[in-house]
Design an enzyme around this catalytic site. Structure first.
Site, mmCIF file in Angstrom:
data_model
loop_
_atom_site.group_PDB
_atom_site.id
_atom_site.type_symbol
_atom_site.label_atom_id
_atom_site.label_comp_id
_atom_site.label_asym_id
_atom_site.label_seq_id
_atom_site.Cartn_x
_atom_site.Cartn_y
_atom_site.Cartn_z
ATOM 1 C CG HIS A 158 -1.618 1.282 1.488
ATOM 2 N ND1 HIS A 158 -2.905 1.531 1.066
ATOM 3 C CD2 HIS A 158 -1.206 2.410 2.135
ATOM 4 C CE1 HIS A 158 -3.256 2.748 1.428
ATOM 5 N NE2 HIS A 158 -2.246 3.302 2.080
ATOM 6 C CD GLU A 159 2.051 3.498 3.685
ATOM 7 O OE1 GLU A 159 2.300 4.573 3.105
ATOM 8 O OE2 GLU A 159 1.066 3.347 4.421
ATOM 9 C CG HIS A 162 0.210 6.272 -0.543
ATOM 10 N ND1 HIS A 162 -0.886 6.933 -1.051
ATOM 11 C CD2 HIS A 162 -0.200 5.731 0.636
ATOM 12 C CE1 HIS A 162 -1.909 6.797 -0.225
ATOM 13 N NE2 HIS A 162 -1.522 6.061 0.801
ATOM 14 C CD GLU A 236 -4.715 6.719 2.530
ATOM 15 O OE1 GLU A 236 -4.489 5.493 2.591
ATOM 16 O OE2 GLU A 236 -3.839 7.571 2.759
#
Length: 327
Positions: A158-159, A162, A236
């Site tokens: 997930h990071e 980003h 997100e």
């Protein structure tokens, strides 16, 4: 649990998933948002400088704004890491974690980010950096204790999502600017009254000046909140999707989010509220009216979308995708 991390370049290219999001329009949108944030804060700083010191204050504020804008772009990642006391995580302390980050970064087609750890029991993580070549991922000690490696891989993916989607620049810039606005409001509160009273010949003095000062004092924190909300909640969702596709395991990220939500409620982390939007889940106390100003979308909705994505991936692959594990 051991991870198979030895892959040659050809296999890495073949295994690289088709990731969605983070295209040219997304990057252009983030660039425009960053420009608007910088311009908005610059205007607010100039107004506060003018109220505090007149022409001299305006000049000082202008110089400060130039330095601030330069620093926000080039050093906002270092500032965010320093605010939370993050320290580099040596490879020797967690080689499996570094290998996991390197493997995911290879799948995303980007350099391996630097890995940092935050010395707090609150389980959370965030990514920072102005582009994939200058990126860092920070995890908390509590995160390492709470999640298993499959769930942790989902969080790291997930990071990295980003980073790949170019969300980290606008996130770190917004965090820096929101903190500066809050600091400016405090300065105005403590020193505004005395500095605004510059004599009888000053047209700014008197009751009108007091009301103007009070107005800025009220507007500045609200502006800081709006800066955080300007970092759209949709990023997100985008990082969830990119990370789930990158790891090939949406259910692992969904399970991690549920654990992190409970962990954040049990151990809230409010060291720097202006940076709350950087984390994978909201680290602050929630509930009541403040839920309306949350910088994160609801966890149940994020989990629902991930479950649906997992069902679609499972239907296509006949089972869980992603990397193989050996237990």
């Amino acid at each position: 649990m051991a991870l198979h991390s030895s892959h040659d370049t050809a296999r890495a290219d073949a295994d690289r998933p088709a990731l969605h999001g983070g295209g040219g329009w997304h990057r252009l949108g983030n660039a425009l948002k960053t420009t608007v944030l910088l311009a908005g804060l610059t205007a607010l700083v100039l107004v506060i400088g003018d109220r505090l010191g007149g022409p001299q204050g305006l000049l000082f504020a202008g110089l400060f704004a130039v330095v601030m804008n330069f620093g926000s772009y080039w050093f906002s990642d270092r500032i965010a890491l320093a605010i939370h006391g993050a320290r580099p995580l040596p490879y020797e302390q967690a080689p499996w974690l570094h290998d996991m980050v390197a493997r995911l970064a290879s799948r995303a087609g980007m350099p391996k980010p630097k890995v940092y750890i935050l010395p707090t029991a609150a389980p959370n993580a965030f990514a920072t950096g102005r582009n994939p070549s200058h990126a860092a991922i920070a995890v908390t000690a509590g995160l390492m204790e709470l999640l298993d490696r499959r769930e942790l891989e989902g969080v790291l993916a997930h990071e990295l999502g980003h980073v790949r989607n170019r969300d980290t620049l606008i996130g770190t810039v917004a965090a820096t600017l929101a903190g500066i606005i809050s600091y400016a409001a405090q300065m105005l509160f403590w020193f505004g009254g005395s500095m605004l009273s510059r004599g009888d010949n000053d047209e700014r003095g008197g009751l009108g000046s007091a009301f103007a000062n009070l107005g800025l004092l009220l507007v500045a924190p609200i502006a800081a909140t709006l800066l955080q909300l300007a970092v759209s909640r949709s990023r997100e969702y985008g990082a969830d999707q990119t990370g789930a596709e990158l790891a090939g395991d949406p259910d692992a990220l969904a399970n991690a989010l549920l654990k992190l939500e409970r962990g954040a409620e049990a151990i809230p982390y409010d060291r720097a509220p202006a940076t709350a939007h950087l984390f994978i889940v909201n680290p602050l106390h929630r509930g009541g009216v403040m839920a309306l100003f949350s910088t994160h979308p609801p966890i149940p909705e994020r989990v629902r979308r991930l479950r649906e994505l997992g069902a679609r991936l499972g239907a296509r692959t006949g089972g869980r995708g992603g990397w193989e594990y050996a237990y």
